[in-house]
Design an enzyme around this catalytic site. Structure first.
Site, PDB file in Angstrom:
ATOM      1  N   LYS A   1     -41.623  22.392  58.167  1.00 36.94           N
ATOM      2  CA  LYS A   1     -42.305  23.414  57.375  1.00 36.94           C
ATOM      3  C   LYS A   1     -43.560  22.863  56.726  1.00 36.94           C
ATOM      4  O   LYS A   1     -43.560  21.732  56.251  1.00 36.94           O
ATOM      5  CB  LYS A   1     -41.359  23.879  56.243  1.00 36.94           C
ATOM      6  CG  LYS A   1     -40.944  25.316  56.351  1.00 36.94           C
ATOM      7  CD  LYS A   1     -39.961  25.721  55.257  1.00 36.94           C
ATOM      8  CE  LYS A   1     -40.351  25.327  53.853  1.00 36.94           C
ATOM      9  NZ  LYS A   1     -39.579  26.025  52.809  1.00 36.94           N
TER      10      LYS A   1
ATOM     11  N   LYS B   1     -45.976  20.771  50.387  1.00 42.66           N
ATOM     12  CA  LYS B   1     -46.977  20.200  49.481  1.00 42.66           C
ATOM     13  C   LYS B   1     -47.889  19.212  50.210  1.00 42.66           C
ATOM     14  O   LYS B   1     -47.441  18.413  51.013  1.00 42.66           O
ATOM     15  CB  LYS B   1     -46.273  19.469  48.326  1.00 42.66           C
ATOM     16  CG  LYS B   1     -45.308  20.341  47.557  1.00 42.66           C
ATOM     17  CD  LYS B   1     -46.022  21.202  46.536  1.00 42.66           C
ATOM     18  CE  LYS B   1     -45.040  22.063  45.775  1.00 42.66           C
ATOM     19  NZ  LYS B   1     -45.430  23.460  45.713  1.00 42.66           N
TER      20      LYS B   1
ATOM     21  N   LYS C   1     -33.398  16.468  45.177  1.00 47.57           N
ATOM     22  CA  LYS C   1     -34.472  15.985  44.304  1.00 47.57           C
ATOM     23  C   LYS C   1     -34.089  14.765  43.487  1.00 47.57           C
ATOM     24  O   LYS C   1     -34.961  14.043  43.015  1.00 47.57           O
ATOM     25  CB  LYS C   1     -34.919  17.103  43.349  1.00 47.57           C
ATOM     26  CG  LYS C   1     -35.669  18.215  44.054  1.00 47.57           C
ATOM     27  CD  LYS C   1     -36.552  18.960  43.090  1.00 47.57           C
ATOM     28  CE  LYS C   1     -37.394  19.978  43.844  1.00 47.57           C
ATOM     29  NZ  LYS C   1     -38.212  20.779  42.943  1.00 47.57           N
TER      30      LYS C   1
END
Ligand code: AMP
Ligand code: TRP
Length: 326
Positions: free
Chosen positions: A192, A195, A111
C-alpha cells in the site's frame, strides 16, 4: 440525516492513497450526511513527536482538508484538542473498555513492537478513538479496513456502557469502502502507498510540485511484458497506474486503459491526470497557507459547533455514571 464522523492524524504528509481511498469520500459525504471531521492531534501524541512539527502539521492538514473540498459551512471540521470533551470522555471509555480487549488490538502490537518508548496512551489509543466517535451520536464511521477492529471495540464499549448505566451512546457502525481505490506504492506495487518517509519515491504527496509528481510516476515500477491491461494479480504496477488514472479522471481502471498501448504513454497520461487533479487543490492550499489566521477562525467555529454536541453527550454520560453535579 445520518451523522458521520471520521478522523485523521496530523503525522506525515497526505498522500494520493489517503485522498483517493478516503478523503474524496469525506468530501462527497458532506452532502449526504451530517458530517463531522476531526484532525486528531491528541492521537499524534501517543508516539514521540516534535512540538513545532505537530503544530505546523495540524494547521497544514486542516488547510489540505479545506483545499480538497471540505467546506466548513457544510460539515463540522475541527481540531480534537480544541474540544476538551474528547479527553474527558476518553477516561470514561478507558474505564469501560476491558484490559483484555485493548490488549487484543493489532495496531498496538504493530506500533509497539521494536519501539524504544511505548507510551501508556499508545495502549489506550482506541479508548480516545471511541470517545471521538461516541461524543457525536455517530451512526457511521468511514474508515479503512485497518480501523475495523477499533470501531468494533467502540461498539462493544457503547453497548456495555448503555447496559450498565442506561441509554447514553448511539452504537455506530464502520463503513469500509470495497477494495476500490486502494493505491499502491509506485516503487513496490504490491504494498500500500503509505507515509512518505518509508518510501519517498513510491509515495505521491498532495503537495508535491508537478515536476516531482511527474518524476515519481515516470519512474514507477511497471511489470514484465508490454501490454497495458488492468490485472492486479499479473500486472500490479500497470494496474496501480490504471487505478490512479481512473480515479483521477472519474472512470474505472479498465476504462482508463482504453486507447493506451504503451507503458510510456500510460505513465505520461497518469502523471498529467494527477497533476491536473492536484492543481486546484494546491492553489487553494497556498491561498489558505498565506492566511493562517483565517484557518484559525474556521477551526474555532468548527470547534464551537462540535462542542455543542459533545458537551450534551458528556452531560448525559456524567449524569448516568453518577458523577456529582458541580
Ligand atoms: P493513514 O494514513 O493510515 O492514517 O490513513 C488515513 C486514511 O487513508 C484511512 O482511511 C486509510 O484507509 C486511507 N488510506 C491510507 N493509505 C491508503 C492507500 N494506499 N490506498 C487507499 N486508502 C488509503
Ligand atoms: N485511528 C485512526 C487512524 O489511525 C484515526 C482516528 C482517530 C479516527 N479517531 C477516529 C478515525 C475516529 C475514525 C473515527 O486512521
Amino acid at each position: 440525516m445520518a451523522r458521520v464522523f471520521s478522523g485523521i492524524k496530523p503525522t506525515g504528509g497526505v498522500h494520493l492513497g489517503n485522498h483517493l481511498g478516503a478523503l474524496q469520500n469525506w468530501v462527497s459525504l458532506q452532502d449526504r450526511a451530517d458530517a463531522v471531521y476531526c484532525v486528531v492531534d491528541l492521537h499524534a501524541l501517543t508516539v514521540p513527536h516534535d512540538p513545532d512539527e505537530l503544530r505546523a502539521a495540524t494547521l497544514s492538514l486542516a488547510q489540505i482538508l479545506i483545499a480538497i473540498g471540505l467546506d466548513p459551512d457544510r460539515c463540522t471540521l475541527f481540531v480534537q484538542s480544541h474540544v476538551h470533551e474528547h479527553s474527558e470522555c476518553a477516561w470514561i471509555m478507558e474505564c469501560t473498555a476491558a484490559f483484555g480487549e485493548l490488549r487484543r488490538m493489532t495496531q498496538f502490537k504493530d506500533k509497539s513492537e521494536g519501539s524504544d518508548f511505548v507510551s501508556g496512551a499508545l495502549f489506550t489509543y482506541p479508548a480516545l478513538q471511541a470517545s471521538d466517535i461516541l461524543l457525536y451520536d455517530t451512526n457511521q464511521v468511514p474508515v479503512g479496513e485497518d480501523q475495523r477492529q477499533h470501531i468494533e471495540l467502540t461498539r462493544d464499549i457503547a453497548v456495555r456502557f448503555n447496559n450498565r448505566y442506561g441509554d447514553t451512546f448511539v452504537v455506530p457502525e464502520a463503513v469500509i469502502p470495497e477494495a476500490g481505490a486502494r493505491v499502491m506504492d509506485l516503487q513496490h506495487p504490491t504494498a500500500k502507498m503509505s507515509k512518505s518517509d518509508e518510501s519517498p519515491q513510491g509515495t505521491v504527496l498532495l503537495l508535491d510540485e508537478p515536476s516531482v509528481v511527474e518524476k515519481k510516476i515516470k519512474r514507477s515500477v511497471t511489470d514484465s511484458g508490454s501490454e497495458v491491461r488492468y490485472d492486479p494479480a499479473e500486472k500490479p504496477g500497470v494496474s496501480n497506474l490504471l487505478a490512479i488514472l481512473g480515479a483521477a479522471t472519474g472512470q474505472s481502471p479498465q476504462r482508463a486503459a482504453d486507447g493506451i498501448e504503451r507503458y510510456g504513454d500510460l505513465k505520461a497520461a497518469t502523471a498529467e491526470a494527477v497533476i491536473e487533479m492536484l492543481r486546484p487543490i494546491q492553489e487553494r492550499y497556498h491561498e489558505l497557507a498565506a492566511d493562517p489566521a483565517e484557518t484559525g477562525r474556521l477551526l474555532a467555529k468548527g470547534a464551537d459547533k462540535a462542542r455543542q454536541v459533545a458537551s450534551a453527550t458528556m452531560a448525559r454520560a456524567r449524569a448516568n455514571l453518577g458523577l456529582l453535579e458541580a
